[in-house]
Scaffold this active site. Sequence first.
Site, PDB file in Angstrom:
ATOM      1  CG  HIS A   1      59.856  78.477  12.253  1.00 40.58           C
ATOM      2  ND1 HIS A   1      59.442  79.271  11.216  1.00 40.58           N
ATOM      3  CD2 HIS A   1      61.188  78.323  12.085  1.00 40.58           C
ATOM      4  CE1 HIS A   1      60.489  79.580  10.458  1.00 40.58           C
ATOM      5  NE2 HIS A   1      61.562  79.014  10.971  1.00 40.58           N
TER       6      HIS A   1
ATOM      7  CG  HIS B   1      60.815  77.764   6.184  1.00 34.07           C
ATOM      8  ND1 HIS B   1      61.481  78.355   7.211  1.00 34.07           N
ATOM      9  CD2 HIS B   1      61.165  76.464   6.228  1.00 34.07           C
ATOM     10  CE1 HIS B   1      62.207  77.452   7.854  1.00 34.07           C
ATOM     11  NE2 HIS B   1      62.025  76.283   7.272  1.00 34.07           N
TER      12      HIS B   1
HETATM   13  C1  BG6 Z   1      65.128  78.772   9.971  1.00 32.51           C
HETATM   14  C2  BG6 Z   1      66.082  79.114  11.080  1.00 32.51           C
HETATM   15  O1  BG6 Z   1      64.019  79.620  10.003  1.00 32.51           O
HETATM   16  O2  BG6 Z   1      64.705  77.442  10.090  1.00 32.51           O
HETATM   17  C3  BG6 Z   1      67.242  78.141  11.121  1.00 32.51           C
HETATM   18  O3  BG6 Z   1      66.572  80.430  10.924  1.00 32.51           O
HETATM   19  C4  BG6 Z   1      66.759  76.723  11.128  1.00 32.51           C
HETATM   20  O4  BG6 Z   1      68.085  78.383  12.248  1.00 32.51           O
HETATM   21  C5  BG6 Z   1      65.749  76.501  10.004  1.00 32.51           C
HETATM   22  O5  BG6 Z   1      67.875  75.861  10.963  1.00 32.51           O
HETATM   23  C6  BG6 Z   1      65.164  75.108  10.062  1.00 32.51           C
HETATM   24  O6  BG6 Z   1      64.320  74.901   8.964  1.00 32.51           O
HETATM   25  P1  BG6 Z   1      63.836  73.445   8.581  1.00 32.51           P
HETATM   26  O7  BG6 Z   1      62.861  73.653   7.493  1.00 32.51           O
HETATM   27  O8  BG6 Z   1      65.062  72.691   8.172  1.00 32.51           O
HETATM   28  O9  BG6 Z   1      63.243  72.862   9.828  1.00 32.51           O
END
Ligand code: BG6
Length: 510
Positions: free
Chosen positions: A264, A202
């Site tokens: 990520h 994402h």
């Molecule tokens: C997810 C992880 O992919 O991303 C989580 O599994 C994390 O542990 C999250 O909290 C954070 O997403 P964002 O968009 O809030 O930075």
Amino acid sequence: MTAVHGANPLRDAADRRLPRIAGPSGLVIFGVTGDLSRKKLMPAVYDLANRGLLPPGFSLIGFARRDWEDEDFAEVVHDAVKQHSRTPFREEVWQQLIQGMRFVQGNFDDDAAFEQLKSTIQELDKAQGTGGNFAFYLSVPPKFFPQVVQQLKKHELADAPEGSWRRAVIEKPFGHDLKSAKDLNAIVHEVFAPDQVFRIDHYLGKETVQNILALRFANQMFEPIWNRSYVDHVQITMAEDIGIGGRAGYYDGIGAARDVIQNHLLQLMALTAMEEPASFDANALVAEKAKVLGAVRLPKDLSKDTVRGQYSAGWQGGEKAVGYLQEEGIDPKSKTDTYAAIKLGVDNRRWAGVPFYLRTGKRLGRRVTEIAVVFQRAPHSPFDHTATEELGQNAIVIRVQPDEGITVRFGSKVPGTSMEIRDVSMDFAYGESFTESSPEAYERLILDVLLGDANLFPRTEEVELSWNILDPIEQHWDENGTPAQYPAGTWGPVEADEMLARDGRSWRRP
Ligand code: BG6
């Protein structure tokens, strides 16, 4: 106008600016009762509908074990939308969306339930005009991926009827090491062709992440200095202030590095380091990202240049926070990392010798994700030493979140009679420059799935290259010692500070 990239650049450029609206289609969510579905997926579907980006007959099918009727499912979606959607609630949008909502009850091994799913899809094709076009979103624990994918094949749901499409959307984690990722890829690709599979990372759906490409490749002034001749090092930070919340079952045994570095952070690194792609299409992007991931070099001494940590009790936002080992559902002897910092190199002409420091952690000082490209010091300073004592290094900081934007740090003369120089920032903030607010990552990604646009989805190759980077580190950690402790609410273990100090550098305190 000079023609660049592709047969008809003018037409391509114009197309990309038009609002992209999905054609007749529907989405099936497996694991519809889970957190991700309630907090992100259902709200994103509503937000897309509210923005007019879904077709009028768009359909949403929930698949889960609960003993629900369509109305119960619709109520859950309604609550999720009211609580978590980004755009305001409008009754007329909701009333339209609800027409295409169905619930199918069953376990993943339940053949009758998959037959029910099949007939629901056929019914919706007739009632809502979905045209046989359906995406299957696997928002389920990874151990169920193979079963769901095989059921889709067995019940002929994966094969698109003539003139329509079927797609599979797969949530992370995609495996827990290279071998399991390969096994999983093999199972998925037995059923779905590569262009039918959309793996979610994402972070790639975030506006600020896509803007890395715009910053680098739509401008002239950054690229000439974006290399080893000018860059001293790069720091990529993803810090969270939250603990593991109710996710003990998922998180324990996985840890910070597998949870977010494998996907990520390595994607952020690839976008920061890659060469310009031949075009902005999925194949060209993957090719360049994969070259970077394939050129990543691990540090020689993993005990010096990687650090894993685990939060102990501390204070966060004025409140007491328990340590990781005291969190509900965590094995009190767990060695799972809630913090990870690693130093990587990229063996190519552009980056040879430039360290990329990646760090992430739960229960850190505050929530911030940023990429800081830190430049070498000026080779010579004509100003006297005392006047420039405070001067840091120039930096371009891409603020991924929150407070999305870009900062350029440089030295400037302090007004007055002496030549005193101090660091200042020049800032671009999304909130100030644009009136449109940024869509949520999941809005963008779900729309892309419905449109069949694969640019922002990692491919098999990238996933496997990323595990290839992480596996030796995880193995080293497994075989050596325990995670360093850091109190909740701080910036991680001292060992991570020492790791940079040995290189004569320090972590930024964002
Ligand atoms: C997810 C992880 O992919 O991303 C989580 O599994 C994390 O542990 C999250 O909290 C954070 O997403 P964002 O968009 O809030 O930075």
